[in-house]
Design a protein around this motif. Structure first.
Motif, PDB file in Angstrom:
ATOM      1  N   ARG A  84      34.446  31.291  34.119  1.00 32.50           N
ATOM      2  CA  ARG A  84      33.141  31.899  33.823  1.00 32.50           C
ATOM      3  C   ARG A  84      32.126  31.563  34.915  1.00 32.50           C
ATOM      4  NH1 ARG A  84      32.294  34.232  28.767  1.00 32.50           N
ATOM      5  NH2 ARG A  84      30.512  35.060  29.938  1.00 32.50           N
ATOM      6  N   PRO A  85      32.353  32.073  36.131  1.00 36.51           N
ATOM      7  CA  PRO A  85      31.366  31.824  37.193  1.00 36.51           C
ATOM      8  C   PRO A  85      30.019  32.462  36.897  1.00 36.51           C
ATOM      9  CG  PRO A  85      32.972  33.472  37.884  1.00 36.51           C
ATOM     10  CD  PRO A  85      33.480  32.888  36.596  1.00 36.51           C
ATOM     11  N   ASP A  86      29.977  33.450  35.991  1.00 38.86           N
ATOM     12  CA  ASP A  86      28.686  34.041  35.620  1.00 38.86           C
ATOM     13  C   ASP A  86      27.816  33.012  34.913  1.00 38.86           C
ATOM     14  OD1 ASP A  86      30.590  34.065  33.544  1.00 38.86           O
ATOM     15  OD2 ASP A  86      29.764  35.847  32.602  1.00 38.86           O
ATOM     16  N   LEU A  87      28.382  32.322  33.927  1.00 40.44           N
ATOM     17  CA  LEU A  87      27.631  31.289  33.228  1.00 40.44           C
ATOM     18  C   LEU A  87      27.281  30.141  34.167  1.00 40.44           C
ATOM     19  CD1 LEU A  87      29.709  31.202  29.928  1.00 40.44           C
ATOM     20  CD2 LEU A  87      27.379  32.088  30.186  1.00 40.44           C
ATOM     21  N   ASP A  88      28.223  29.725  34.968  1.00 41.04           N
ATOM     22  CA  ASP A  88      27.974  28.624  35.890  1.00 41.04           C
ATOM     23  C   ASP A  88      26.858  28.986  36.863  1.00 41.04           C
ATOM     24  OD1 ASP A  88      28.703  26.019  37.072  1.00 41.04           O
ATOM     25  OD2 ASP A  88      29.309  27.239  38.777  1.00 41.04           O
ATOM     26  N   LEU A 476      31.751  40.559  40.584  1.00 43.19           N
ATOM     27  CA  LEU A 476      31.546  41.133  41.913  1.00 43.19           C
ATOM     28  C   LEU A 476      32.515  40.537  42.926  1.00 43.19           C
ATOM     29  CD1 LEU A 476      29.952  42.658  44.142  1.00 43.19           C
ATOM     30  CD2 LEU A 476      28.324  40.741  44.130  1.00 43.19           C
ATOM     31  N   ASP A 477      32.664  39.201  42.923  1.00 46.98           N
ATOM     32  CA  ASP A 477      33.531  38.562  43.910  1.00 46.98           C
ATOM     33  C   ASP A 477      34.967  39.055  43.813  1.00 46.98           C
ATOM     34  OD1 ASP A 477      31.297  37.148  44.595  1.00 46.98           O
ATOM     35  OD2 ASP A 477      32.033  35.195  43.925  1.00 46.98           O
ATOM     36  N   TYR A 522      25.013  43.490  41.566  1.00 45.82           N
ATOM     37  CA  TYR A 522      24.944  42.416  40.589  1.00 45.82           C
ATOM     38  C   TYR A 522      26.274  41.674  40.554  1.00 45.82           C
ATOM     39  CZ  TYR A 522      20.631  44.474  38.760  1.00 45.82           C
ATOM     40  OH  TYR A 522      19.367  44.951  38.616  1.00 45.82           O
ATOM     41  N   PHE A 523      26.225  40.431  40.053  1.00 47.65           N
ATOM     42  CA  PHE A 523      27.443  39.641  39.936  1.00 47.65           C
ATOM     43  C   PHE A 523      28.320  40.123  38.784  1.00 47.65           C
ATOM     44  CE2 PHE A 523      29.849  35.756  38.766  1.00 47.65           C
ATOM     45  CZ  PHE A 523      30.485  35.557  39.981  1.00 47.65           C
ATOM     46  N   THR A 524      27.704  40.705  37.764  1.00 46.07           N
ATOM     47  CA  THR A 524      28.444  41.195  36.605  1.00 46.07           C
ATOM     48  C   THR A 524      28.288  42.700  36.490  1.00 46.07           C
ATOM     49  OG1 THR A 524      26.535  40.679  35.206  1.00 46.07           O
ATOM     50  CG2 THR A 524      28.289  39.038  35.315  1.00 46.07           C
ATOM     51  N   GLN A 533      20.452  36.106  32.060  1.00 46.27           N
ATOM     52  CA  GLN A 533      20.133  36.642  33.375  1.00 46.27           C
ATOM     53  C   GLN A 533      21.343  37.423  33.864  1.00 46.27           C
ATOM     54  OE1 GLN A 533      20.691  34.200  36.750  1.00 46.27           O
ATOM     55  NE2 GLN A 533      18.804  34.768  37.776  1.00 46.27           N
ATOM     56  N   ARG A 534      21.095  38.461  34.656  1.00 47.78           N
ATOM     57  CA  ARG A 534      22.175  39.167  35.341  1.00 47.78           C
ATOM     58  C   ARG A 534      22.100  38.781  36.816  1.00 47.78           C
ATOM     59  NH1 ARG A 534      23.329  45.730  35.852  1.00 47.78           N
ATOM     60  NH2 ARG A 534      25.527  45.516  36.501  1.00 47.78           N
TER      61      ARG A 534
END
Length: 683
Positions: A84-88, A476-477, A522-524, A533-534
């Motif tokens: 979960r790199p989004d949460l991190d 995204l990555d 965006y990352f997500t 946050q997005r």
């Protein structure tokens, strides 16, 4: 009794499944438990190979007294930051805002129960007061008392924090900026200013490899051969890293970072995402300089990745732990008596002097191997020829490596992450192409096929494969790094299916990640779980910025295939990022690579002809290292080509036809290798 984490597939979460803490995984059940109970959330984020995560787990999360307080006061959620790199990403940014310094792992964040906004954040917290920090139990009781007695103040701080999160770097940027190449010159100045002339690298300890910085210097020197200082900074840093303890002198591969300025003692975990870019970098540096050390390091790192990190199914595993037998680095360190028992006296004399065992111990009373004296000096001191010293050292290394393999090995996190695999795919493909090692290209191909088979569902990627199943919508990555890796692999060998997949990945980026109002990505995705946050990443962090990788890949593909929407999206990304890129270029190396591609389009060489004839032409194009040249050797019978490539067919009556294009312009086709090489030399 196990807690709820026992049903997870993440190795990191399973490491905590038998804690007395009433852990939840992140999800609807945990968030509803917080809302309904009114208890704040204690969100703890880490990863399986993290040494300080293990320390805090042993001190706190495995302790019944500590767990009782956690369970009484909070709803406790464990998150694997690699899944979960989004949460991190969100909560690391919150940590930085709350503490005015960079975060790390483990990350422990206390959130209000109804909206998941953090009101306190810390990294490692000891059980007992030390290092100027209160003990964990005392801290939790203080925080809970403050939350109960001053909830209005907490909410007011949260309101300010959310305003800062939502107005973070790049969020107020617009697309009306005029781009120029100034940041490319400025980052060269900054790198020299930060260069450690004594030990290599940039800045003080702890020392990270920063392959993007070194790749930037390599490209600078290739473009400006009179810049001898850029070449010196590159070569010296690569040499010191390769000779230090950051590099595994016996088994190959790099650790995460060095705790000292000399690159001698690492934090011992080995991460896939470091080794993929470093593999690509050392192979490129060898191709550019001919330095034998760089080739050896690239070959050994590739062998380590294929031997220890590639699953039988093809995907690459994520990480090797820092610890074994409960101690950091135990697997890697030696006592002189251990080596003397394994080696002949002649072998030990060379190995001990070369690796520093004739000097004081350098890690907790033991010796971690590094090149303490060049082999040429050791040979001279012992009255040996360099050939004989090399023979003895090779024999010693083989014996030491065989004995080390019998030790208790560090834990291996066997989840397969799409983004990290893409970085290793790119490294393997480039190293295979530049070093002439087809087995490396085959390794990359197996990983690509694994991702396509296991992590591509209904036209969308999944981020993670673990315990036999793919899961979690990709970020995204994942899309950007895989797109970039496929372009690298297509240069090593052609498969039309890989190009078709790359085009699909590019379309998903534009359809689901693009900020159509301000530019950038965006990352997500637009249909991702809604969080506080997005994120929209600008800076390079442990991984390069997905926006930078996406922009450069879209520029390359857009020009190659005449796809104007992709070129526009890349340009809008650079304009969105421009205020930060102009002000802090060293923090945005991936975006700088895209900026360079924007102003100085790569030369693209398209070779068409029978597959048997193409290999010699491809090899000839690779004799001179040219990082801004894309060579695609496409067989005559390759199926499903886009029109822009199908249109560049072999001329009748010729074996191979070459088309050389720069930007949107292509020169007349040539049909002899001599004419092609002359054209490339002139260009």
């Amino acid at each position: 009794m196990p807690n709820r984490l026992i049903h997870e597939t993440s190795l990191y979460l399973l490491q905590h499944a038998h804690n007395p803490v009433d852990w939840y995984p992140w999800g609807a059940e945990a968030l509803e438990a917080a809302r309904s109970s009114g208890k704040p959330i204690l969100l703890s984020i880490g990863y399986s190979a993290c040494h300080w995560c293990h320390v805090m787990a042993h001190e706190c999360f495995e302790d019944a007294e500590v767990a009782a307080v956690m369970n009484e006061l909070f709803v406790n959620i464990k998150v694997d930051r690699e899944e979960r790199p989004d949460l991190d990403r969100i909560y690391q940014q919150a940590y930085q805002l709350l503490n005015q310094r960079a975060g790390g792992w483990p990350l422990n964040v206390f959130l209000t129960p109804d909206d998941q906004v953090p009101f306190f954040a810390a990294t490692y917290i000891p059980k007992q007061p030390r290092f100027g920090m209160p003990g964990f139990v005392e801290l939790m009781r203080r925080l809970m008392a403050f939350y109960r007695d001053h909830e209005d103040s907490v909410r007011q701080q949260n309101h300010s924090l959310m305003a800062a999160l939502l107005a973070g770097p790049g969020r107020l940027a617009v697309t009306g900026y005029s781009l120029h190449s100034g940041p490319l010159q400025e980052v060269r100045r900054q790198l020299e200013q930060l260069f450690d002339a004594s030990h290599g690298g940039f800045g003080p300890a702890p020392k990270f490899p920063h392959p993007g910085n070194l790749e930037r210097l390599l490209r600078q020197w290739v473009a400006h051969r009179d810049d001898g200082q850029a070449l010196h900074m590159l070569r010296y840093t690569l040499t010191r890293m390769a000779e230090g303890g950051l590099y595994d002198q016996l088994g190959g591969g790099f650790c995460r970072y060095a705790v000292d300025e000399r690159w001698e003692i690492p934090h011992f975990e080995k991460m896939l995402y470091d080794n993929g870019p470093l593999l690509a970098l050392y192979a490129s540096a060898w191709a550019a300089t001919g330095e034998p050390l760089f080739r050896r390091v690239a070959e050994e790192t590739a062998a380590w990745a294929m031997g220890e990190m590639q699953s039988p199914a093809g995907g690459y595993y994520s990480a090797l732990d820092a610890d074994s037998e409960g101690h950091e680095g135990r697997f890697y360190v030696w006592q002189p008596t251990q080596m003397q028992a394994l080696l002949t006296a002649d072998e030990y004399a060379v190995a001990a002097a070369h690796y520093g065992l004739d000097q004081p111990p350098n890690f907790e009373g033991r010796w971690h191997l590094r090149v303490a004296r060049p082999l040429s000096e050791v040979a001279a001191a012992l009255g040996l020829s360099i050939t004989e010293a090399e023979r003895r050292l090779a024999a010693a290394r083989a014996k030491l490596l065989a004995q080390r393999a019998q030790r208790v090995r560090p834990g291996r996190d066997e989840k397969v992450l799409t983004a990290w695999n893409a970085l290793m795919i790119q490294g393997m493909a480039r190293a295979g192409r530049l070093l002439g090692r087809p087995e490396l290209i085959a390794s990359a191909e197996r990983a690509v096929d694994f991702i396509h088979r296991e992590l591509w569902r209904d036209g969308r990627l999944l981020a993670c494969w673990s315990a036999g199943q793919g899961k979690l919508p990709a970020y995204l990555d994942d899309y950007a790094f895989l797109l970039d890796a496929l372009l690298e692999l297509l240069q090593a060998r052609w498969r039309s299916a890989d190009l078709s997949w790359a085009l699909e990945l590019a379309e998903v980026l534009l359809d689901h990640f693009q900020d159509e109002r301000k530019g950038g990505f965006y990352f997500t995705a637009d249909d991702h779980e809604r969080l506080i946050q997005r994120p929209k990443p600008l800076y390079d962090e442990a991984l390069p910025s997905g926006n930078g990788i996406a922009a450069r890949a879209l520029l390359l593909l857009g020009r190659l295939l005449a796809r104007m929407p992709w070129l526009v999206a890349a340009e809008r990304t650079l304009k969105w990022a421009w205020p930060t890129l102009e002000r802090q270029p060293l923090a945005c190396i991936a975006l700088l690579e895209a900026l360079e591609e924007y102003f100085q389009p790569s030369q693209c060489v398209i070779l068409r002809g029978p597959e048997a004839e193409l290999a010699a032409w491809r090899a000839a194009c690779a004799r001179e290292f040219a990082p801004r040249r894309l060579v695609l050797a496409i067989p005559t019978d390759a199926p499903d080509l886009p029109f822009a490539l199908a249109d560049k067919a072999p001329l009748s009556g010729t074996a191979v036809t070459a088309y050389v294009c720069t930007g949107t312009q292509c020169s007349a086709p040539v049909t002899t290798l001599e004419a092609l090489l002359a054209q490339l030399a002139a260009g």
